[in-house]
Scaffold this motif. Structure first.
Motif, short mmCIF file in Angstrom:
data_model
loop_
_atom_site.label_atom_id
_atom_site.label_comp_id
_atom_site.label_asym_id
_atom_site.label_seq_id
_atom_site.Cartn_x
_atom_site.Cartn_y
_atom_site.Cartn_z
N ALA A 346 0.85 -1.19 0.00
CA ALA A 346 0.00 0.00 0.00
C ALA A 346 0.89 1.24 0.00
O ALA A 346 1.77 1.39 0.86
CB ALA A 346 -0.91 0.01 1.22
N LEU A 347 0.66 2.11 -0.95
CA LEU A 347 1.48 3.30 -1.11
C LEU A 347 0.69 4.54 -0.65
O LEU A 347 -0.43 4.77 -1.10
CB LEU A 347 1.91 3.46 -2.57
CG LEU A 347 2.73 4.70 -2.92
CD1 LEU A 347 4.04 4.73 -2.13
CD2 LEU A 347 3.00 4.76 -4.42
N HIS A 348 1.28 5.32 0.26
CA HIS A 348 0.67 6.55 0.75
C HIS A 348 1.63 7.70 0.46
O HIS A 348 2.83 7.62 0.75
CB HIS A 348 0.39 6.47 2.25
CG HIS A 348 -0.44 5.29 2.64
ND1 HIS A 348 -1.81 5.23 2.44
CD2 HIS A 348 -0.10 4.11 3.22
CE1 HIS A 348 -2.27 4.08 2.87
NE2 HIS A 348 -1.26 3.37 3.36
N CYS A 349 1.11 8.76 -0.09
CA CYS A 349 1.94 9.89 -0.52
C CYS A 349 1.40 11.18 0.09
O CYS A 349 0.22 11.51 -0.09
CB CYS A 349 1.94 9.98 -2.04
SG CYS A 349 3.07 11.22 -2.70
N ARG A 350 2.22 11.90 0.84
CA ARG A 350 1.84 13.18 1.44
C ARG A 350 2.92 14.21 1.13
O ARG A 350 4.09 14.00 1.51
CB ARG A 350 1.68 13.04 2.95
CG ARG A 350 0.54 12.10 3.36
CD ARG A 350 0.32 12.15 4.86
NE ARG A 350 1.50 11.75 5.60
CZ ARG A 350 1.77 10.49 5.94
NH1 ARG A 350 0.93 9.52 5.58
NH2 ARG A 350 2.84 10.19 6.61
N ASP A 355 0.38 17.11 -6.41
CA ASP A 355 0.62 18.41 -5.80
C ASP A 355 1.85 19.06 -6.44
O ASP A 355 2.81 18.39 -6.82
CB ASP A 355 0.83 18.24 -4.29
CG ASP A 355 0.76 19.58 -3.57
OD1 ASP A 355 1.78 20.30 -3.60
OD2 ASP A 355 -0.29 19.88 -2.99
N ALA A 356 1.85 20.39 -6.49
CA ALA A 356 2.96 21.12 -7.12
C ALA A 356 4.26 20.99 -6.34
O ALA A 356 5.34 21.20 -6.89
CB ALA A 356 2.58 22.59 -7.27
N ALA A 357 4.16 20.64 -5.06
CA ALA A 357 5.38 20.53 -4.25
C ALA A 357 6.30 19.44 -4.76
O ALA A 357 7.53 19.53 -4.63
CB ALA A 357 5.01 20.27 -2.79
N TRP A 358 5.70 18.37 -5.36
CA TRP A 358 6.54 17.28 -5.87
C TRP A 358 7.34 17.70 -7.09
O TRP A 358 8.41 17.15 -7.35
CB TRP A 358 5.68 16.06 -6.21
CG TRP A 358 5.26 15.30 -5.00
CD1 TRP A 358 4.03 15.29 -4.40
CD2 TRP A 358 6.09 14.43 -4.22
NE1 TRP A 358 4.04 14.49 -3.29
CE2 TRP A 358 5.30 13.93 -3.17
CE3 TRP A 358 7.41 14.03 -4.30
CZ2 TRP A 358 5.78 13.05 -2.21
CZ3 TRP A 358 7.90 13.15 -3.34
CH2 TRP A 358 7.10 12.67 -2.31
N GLU A 359 6.87 18.66 -7.85
CA GLU A 359 7.58 19.06 -9.06
C GLU A 359 8.92 19.73 -8.74
O GLU A 359 9.85 19.65 -9.53
CB GLU A 359 6.70 20.01 -9.88
CG GLU A 359 5.42 19.37 -10.38
CD GLU A 359 4.60 20.34 -11.22
OE1 GLU A 359 5.09 21.48 -11.45
OE2 GLU A 359 3.50 19.96 -11.64
N ALA A 398 9.12 16.74 4.11
CA ALA A 398 9.23 17.48 5.37
C ALA A 398 9.57 18.93 5.09
O ALA A 398 10.14 19.28 4.05
CB ALA A 398 10.31 16.84 6.25
N ALA A 399 9.20 19.79 6.03
CA ALA A 399 9.44 21.23 5.89
C ALA A 399 10.93 21.54 6.01
O ALA A 399 11.70 20.78 6.63
CB ALA A 399 8.65 21.99 6.96
N PRO A 400 11.38 22.64 5.41
CA PRO A 400 12.80 23.02 5.50
C PRO A 400 13.22 23.30 6.94
O PRO A 400 12.44 23.78 7.76
CB PRO A 400 12.89 24.28 4.63
CG PRO A 400 11.70 24.23 3.73
CD PRO A 400 10.62 23.55 4.51
N THR A 401 14.48 23.00 7.24
CA THR A 401 15.09 23.30 8.54
C THR A 401 16.45 23.93 8.29
O THR A 401 16.86 24.14 7.14
CB THR A 401 15.25 22.02 9.38
OG1 THR A 401 16.14 21.13 8.70
CG2 THR A 401 13.90 21.34 9.60
#
Length: 484
Positions: A346-350, A355-359, A398-401
């Motif tokens: 099972a594949l889950h993508c967040r 979504d444009a974030a993946w581009e 994950a968000a930038p750090t």
């Protein structure tokens, strides 16, 4: 044909030649300027001598010739007296009486003096006698006219003798500079000689640090770099030794099994081979060969990764939709490897795949290496999974750090197998480690995955789950290459 090796250049000789050349340039420039000044001063001094001689002769002549102004004959004995006084020090002289504006009567002349020199205009001038140039000075005091002269070629000879007199000390000093420079450079390069001898005497495989030259400011960084190189070389040799020993140990088991199965098949053939033993032994031999082939492929892949020296960004990036395609390809390969009875994945993508974030997401790994890492993790998960629940694969951005200014990609794989303890999770990344001797596989899959993650700046983390095992791959996102 190979070109002959060029003769090594001497650092000491180059230093000595550089010092000698610098000395020649500096001393030669100063010496040339000083000799030019000296020649000018010499000519000025000789001109002053002509002037002084002319005044001296005029004074003496006036004392010895009281009737010179009336044009009377010169008394006997005057000319020899004048020759004796003015004929020394290389200065020639002529004394004349002025009888009218156009008529002058020479009354004395030194031997070899240019004739009628006193007829020239007053002051400095030049005259020629016998093809020789003379420097003249004419002085007139009342009715007495005095001309003094010396030869210009004698002046030039005096300048040459001065040059030669100064050149010999300069040559001797230059030879001394060369010898002194040779001794100084030889003494100064002794730390290099000591370092060379210490390197030659260093035993093979020794971990002792080099000490020769470490107390020298210029050589100390070189010694430190050599010590670091020797440490890395020793670590690499030790790593290769352990790698070879471990590989030989792991390969011995499948080779022994293959040899045993071949012997069983031979015995079965000798008895007629009618009971199926031969067929079973050949199947087991084939399985052993496949296992050894898989292990060799894993070993070669691990060796290639550990020897890889190319910077991550030069190997290539995996960006955008290719990340998801690589994961789907790894899932397909793992399911094909596991066979028909494998569990579902099972594949889950967040965020979601569209979504444009993946581009804009890019990792510093080429797609084949990323697929290999994911395949190894999925193979282990499908191999040890139990029950009806699917193996889950979750992708998350994950968000930038501060450590990851562009964010981070996290891939989490969770199975429902027997799992491992925390101690086993820490040991599982060691090459050839397996939970038990009967466990399938080569014990290299997670080691290869960990090496791939580190080459992309990421990490591999194993953690016990209830039930099963959770494996998380983390990769920092990077800025995409322009035009990628």
């Amino acid at each position: 044909m190979t070109a002959p090796a060029s003769k090594p250049r001497s650092l000491r000789l180059r230093l000595v030649l550089a010092l000698v050349a610098a000395s020649c340039l500096l001393w030669g420039s100063v010496g040339w300027w000083r000799l030019q000044r000296l020649e000018h001063e010499l000519n000025a001094m000789l001109d002053e001598r002509l002037v002084a001689s002319a005044h001296m002769v005029a004074s003496i002549a006036q004392q010895l010739q009281p009737h010179g102004r009336d044009g009377l004959p010169v008394p006997a004995g005057l000319e020899p007296t004048l020759q004796t006084v003015i004929g020394r020090d290389g200065v020639a002289c002529e004394v004349s009486l002025v009888r009218s504006e156009v008529d002058m009567l020479p009354i004395a002349r030194t031997a070899g003096a240019p004739e009628h020199a006193s007829l020239a205009a007053t002051g400095f001038g030049q005259a020629t006698k016998g093809g020789k140039l003379w420097r003249t000075y004419v002085l007139q005091e009342g009715g007495l006219r005095v001309a003094t002269a010396d030869r210009l070629d004698l002046r030039a000879q005096m300048a040459r003798e001065t040059w030669i007199a100064l050149a010999w000390p300069f040559a001797l000093a230059l030879a001394g500079v060369a010898l002194l420079s040779w001794w100084i450079t030889t003494h100064g390069l002794r730390p290099l000689q000591r370092l060379r001898r210490e390197l030659q005497q260093q035993p093979t495989g020794s971990t002792d640090a080099l000490t020769a030259g470490s107390d020298t400011q210029e050589l100390g960084p070189v010694v430190d770099a050599l010590n670091q190189l020797l440490t890395r070389t020793h670590a690499l040799m030790e790593h290769e030794r352990r790698w070879s020993a471990d590989a030989a140990h792991e390969l011995r088991t499948p080779l022994t099994a293959i040899k045993t199965h071949v012997q069983v098949a031979q015995l079965a053939l000798a008895r007629g081979g009618q009971d199926g033993t031969c067929h079973q032994a050949l199947e087991q031999t084939q399985q052993g060969i496949a296992q050894m082939q898989h292990m060799m492929e894993q070993l070669l892949e691990l060796a290639r990764l550990e020897a890889e020296g190319t910077p991550e960004r030069e190997r290539g990036l995996t960006c955008g939709a290719v990340l998801l395609q690589t994961l789907e390809q790894a899932i397909a390969q793992s399911r094909a490897h596991a066979g028909q009875a494998c569990a579902e994945v099972a594949l889950h993508c967040r965020p979601q795949a569209d979504d444009a974030a993946w581009e804009a997401a890019c990792v510093a790994l080429p797609a084949p290496l990323l697929a290999a890492a994911l395949t190894n993790v999925l193979n282990n998960a499908l191999e040890h999974h139990h029950g009806d629940a699917p193996v889950t694969v979750a992708l998350q951005l994950a968000a930038p750090t501060a450590q990851t200014p562009f964010g981070q990609l996290a891939i989490t794989v969770r199975d429902q197998g027997p799992g491992m303890s925390q101690q086993d999770c820490e040991r599982a990344l060691q090459r050839f480690w397996r939970k038990s001797g009967q466990s399938p596989g080569s014990g290299l899959g997670l080691t290869i995955t960990d090496r791939i993650m580190h080459s992309g700046g990421g990490s591999l983390q194993l953690a016990p789950a209830q039930p099963g095992l959770q494996v998380q791959l983390r990769l920092p996102l990077v800025a995409p290459i322009e035009g990628h």
